[in-house]
Design a protein around this motif. Sequence first.
Motif, PDB file in Angstrom:
ATOM      1  N   LEU A  40       0.844  -1.217  -0.030  1.00 14.32           N
ATOM      2  CA  LEU A  40      -0.017  -0.045  -0.027  1.00 14.32           C
ATOM      3  C   LEU A  40       0.863   1.277   0.220  1.00 14.32           C
ATOM      4  CD1 LEU A  40      -2.794  -1.002   2.423  1.00 14.32           C
ATOM      5  CD2 LEU A  40      -3.022  -0.738   0.076  1.00 14.32           C
ATOM      6  N   GLU A  41       1.853   1.295   0.761  1.00 16.07           N
ATOM      7  CA  GLU A  41       2.714   2.397   0.750  1.00 16.07           C
ATOM      8  C   GLU A  41       3.622   2.554  -0.653  1.00 16.07           C
ATOM      9  OE1 GLU A  41       6.797   3.893   3.263  1.00 16.07           O
ATOM     10  OE2 GLU A  41       5.797   2.001   3.690  1.00 16.07           O
ATOM     11  N   ASP A  42       3.928   1.462  -1.132  1.00 13.50           N
ATOM     12  CA  ASP A  42       4.684   1.546  -2.551  1.00 13.50           C
ATOM     13  C   ASP A  42       3.793   2.031  -3.741  1.00 13.50           C
ATOM     14  OD1 ASP A  42       7.289   1.324  -3.749  1.00 13.50           O
ATOM     15  OD2 ASP A  42       6.085  -0.172  -4.964  1.00 13.50           O
ATOM     16  N   HIS A  43       2.526   1.775  -3.630  1.00 11.53           N
ATOM     17  CA  HIS A  43       1.537   2.062  -4.730  1.00 11.53           C
ATOM     18  C   HIS A  43       0.384   3.145  -4.204  1.00 11.53           C
ATOM     19  CE1 HIS A  43       3.249  -1.646  -5.917  1.00 11.53           C
ATOM     20  NE2 HIS A  43       2.748  -1.327  -7.201  1.00 11.53           N
ATOM     21  N   MET A  44       0.906   4.019  -3.352  1.00 10.35           N
ATOM     22  CA  MET A  44      -0.085   5.085  -2.953  1.00 10.35           C
ATOM     23  C   MET A  44      -1.442   4.672  -2.360  1.00 10.35           C
ATOM     24  SD  MET A  44       1.113   7.902  -5.843  1.00 10.35           S
ATOM     25  CE  MET A  44       0.601   6.588  -7.305  1.00 10.35           C
ATOM     26  N   ALA A 129       4.903 -11.978 -13.164  1.00 11.72           N
ATOM     27  CA  ALA A 129       3.940 -11.185 -13.240  1.00 11.72           C
ATOM     28  C   ALA A 129       4.093  -9.994 -12.189  1.00 11.72           C
ATOM     29  CB  ALA A 129       2.502 -11.574 -13.417  1.00 11.72           C
ATOM     30  N   LEU A 130       4.637 -10.647 -10.797  1.00 13.26           N
ATOM     31  CA  LEU A 130       4.762  -9.626  -9.740  1.00 13.26           C
ATOM     32  C   LEU A 130       5.798  -8.757  -9.809  1.00 13.26           C
ATOM     33  CD1 LEU A 130       4.411 -12.451  -6.877  1.00 13.26           C
ATOM     34  CD2 LEU A 130       2.928 -10.296  -7.247  1.00 13.26           C
ATOM     35  N   ILE A 131       6.978  -9.349 -10.535  1.00 14.12           N
ATOM     36  CA  ILE A 131       8.053  -8.506 -10.787  1.00 14.12           C
ATOM     37  C   ILE A 131       7.535  -7.535 -11.975  1.00 14.12           C
ATOM     38  CG2 ILE A 131      10.336  -8.315 -11.737  1.00 14.12           C
ATOM     39  CD1 ILE A 131      10.938 -10.979 -10.656  1.00 14.12           C
ATOM     40  N   GLN A 132       7.073  -7.664 -12.801  1.00 12.64           N
ATOM     41  CA  GLN A 132       6.530  -6.410 -13.898  1.00 12.64           C
ATOM     42  C   GLN A 132       5.835  -5.742 -13.117  1.00 12.64           C
ATOM     43  OE1 GLN A 132       5.294  -9.030 -17.058  1.00 12.64           O
ATOM     44  NE2 GLN A 132       7.255  -9.691 -17.578  1.00 12.64           N
ATOM     45  N   GLN A 133       4.839  -5.972 -12.334  1.00  9.70           N
ATOM     46  CA  GLN A 133       3.840  -5.137 -11.802  1.00  9.70           C
ATOM     47  C   GLN A 133       4.285  -4.417 -10.336  1.00  9.70           C
ATOM     48  OE1 GLN A 133       1.060  -4.312 -13.271  1.00  9.70           O
ATOM     49  NE2 GLN A 133       1.375  -5.545 -14.800  1.00  9.70           N
ATOM     50  N   ASP A 134       5.685  -4.649 -10.254  1.00 12.57           N
ATOM     51  CA  ASP A 134       6.398  -4.067  -8.943  1.00 12.57           C
ATOM     52  C   ASP A 134       5.589  -4.560  -7.730  1.00 12.57           C
ATOM     53  OD1 ASP A 134       8.411  -2.670  -7.810  1.00 12.57           O
ATOM     54  OD2 ASP A 134       7.652  -0.847  -8.191  1.00 12.57           O
ATOM     55  N   LEU A 135       5.172  -5.589  -7.503  1.00  9.53           N
ATOM     56  CA  LEU A 135       4.562  -6.401  -6.474  1.00  9.53           C
ATOM     57  C   LEU A 135       5.492  -7.281  -5.836  1.00  9.53           C
ATOM     58  CD1 LEU A 135       1.040  -6.428  -7.918  1.00  9.53           C
ATOM     59  CD2 LEU A 135       1.835  -4.715  -6.403  1.00  9.53           C
ATOM     60  N   SER A 136       6.573  -7.661  -6.096  1.00 13.06           N
ATOM     61  CA  SER A 136       7.516  -8.467  -5.637  1.00 13.06           C
ATOM     62  C   SER A 136       7.761  -8.097  -4.353  1.00 13.06           C
ATOM     63  CB  SER A 136       8.780  -8.982  -6.446  1.00 13.06           C
ATOM     64  OG  SER A 136       9.615  -9.800  -5.838  1.00 13.06           O
ATOM     65  N   VAL A 137       7.907  -9.085  -3.170  1.00 10.03           N
ATOM     66  CA  VAL A 137       7.896  -8.692  -1.849  1.00 10.03           C
ATOM     67  C   VAL A 137       9.481  -8.137  -1.785  1.00 10.03           C
ATOM     68  CG1 VAL A 137       8.153  -9.550   0.428  1.00 10.03           C
ATOM     69  CG2 VAL A 137       6.254 -10.358  -0.880  1.00 10.03           C
ATOM     70  N   GLU A 138      10.334  -8.817  -2.291  1.00  6.84           N
ATOM     71  CA  GLU A 138      11.855  -8.482  -2.042  1.00  6.84           C
ATOM     72  C   GLU A 138      11.942  -7.088  -2.709  1.00  6.84           C
ATOM     73  OE1 GLU A 138      10.857 -11.217  -3.314  1.00  6.84           O
ATOM     74  OE2 GLU A 138      11.618 -12.991  -2.126  1.00  6.84           O
ATOM     75  N   ARG A 139      11.492  -6.658  -3.892  1.00  5.50           N
ATOM     76  CA  ARG A 139      11.498  -5.726  -4.381  1.00  5.50           C
ATOM     77  C   ARG A 139      10.795  -4.480  -3.924  1.00  5.50           C
ATOM     78  NH1 ARG A 139      13.623  -6.027 -10.153  1.00  5.50           N
ATOM     79  NH2 ARG A 139      14.281  -8.204 -10.400  1.00  5.50           N
TER      80      ARG A 139
END
Length: 363
Positions: A40-44, A129-139
């Motif tokens: 939530l913090e990373d995606h406003m 898909a998680l990485i592409q959508q910038d949703l990966s936990v590590e990232r």
Amino acid sequence: MNTFARYVLKSFLWQFLLLLTGFTALLQLFDLLNNSADILEDHMGQMSAVFEYAALRLPEIMSFLVPFAVLMAALVTLGKMERDNEIMAYKAAGAPYFTVLWAFLPAVGIVAILHFFLADRIVPLSIQALIQQDLSVERTKSKNEAKDEPLFVQEGKSVVEAGAVGQDGTVLSHLRIYERADSGKIIRQVFANDARYDAAAGLWHLSDVWTTVVPEGDAAQTKHTQNWDWQTQLTPAEFSDLVEKPQAMTLGKIWGFISSTQVGVRPTYFYETWLQKRIALPVSSILMILLAAPVAHSLHRRERGLAMGMTVGFGLGFLYFLTDGLVLSLGESGAVPPFLAAWLPILLFAAIGGAWLIKQEGY
């Protein structure tokens, strides 16, 4: 398929689906509680990002829980059949106990095939898909940090070394380019503090660049430039693919690293271990039947309830996953051969379950 096998198929699959759904929901709830605040913090504050993260994480969680769900479903099914004296009636007709386990093979075989397809095809797509959508936990937790994993890539006669890779491969730190002659000798070396990929221009922009030319029979010459455009066919995909998790790789990609058709950042034995692990994955589901059978059989003889069986099943499942994770880590580090790293837990627990069952049946 006889009548008894069809009955087992129906009973087992029903219990398996219920348990897999319940365990997956519980583990995903814990996962969301742990990571939803960062997302939530990373995606406003967009709740849609949390829902998308949950949907894309679902295949990986399910793949992890399938063997455990098979163990518990087999234990529940066998325990119910023992309690209702269905197995006793089946054995009274002259059938040995191991034929009961054979009746589970069609059901477990279906689960094993689906599990392999899920782990080898669906899970890599969901992780990508998680990485592409910038949703990966590590990232999400370290969005701007590069992965500190030096790697080498060969392009023609040149060898490229990236000290660290970040942001889906679009940012490289401590980049070195070694240009070689036909004889293999280095004729030029380019060192850049960092490199950033310009997707619109299809170029890498290098900053703080030191270029060293090594002429034949003459002294080396070094020149410094603040910015330099690197003309190459390499794209961020070549670098990001090398640092992705083994779970995000298909069997074909893992084999590519082993056979050297692709260049990996880790040693060959690391990929060999995961290749064997991927092949052994369906067998782990079949093993769970051999673990559940003696547990259910012994509980019936001692007149203990199904709750005790579930407790013993949880303990066995936890012990198996603990052993599997420990041996897999040893295989990744090269301490044990890749074959043993993937198959030793299966062989060990198969021997334990088989010996326990033989002792109970008095063979």
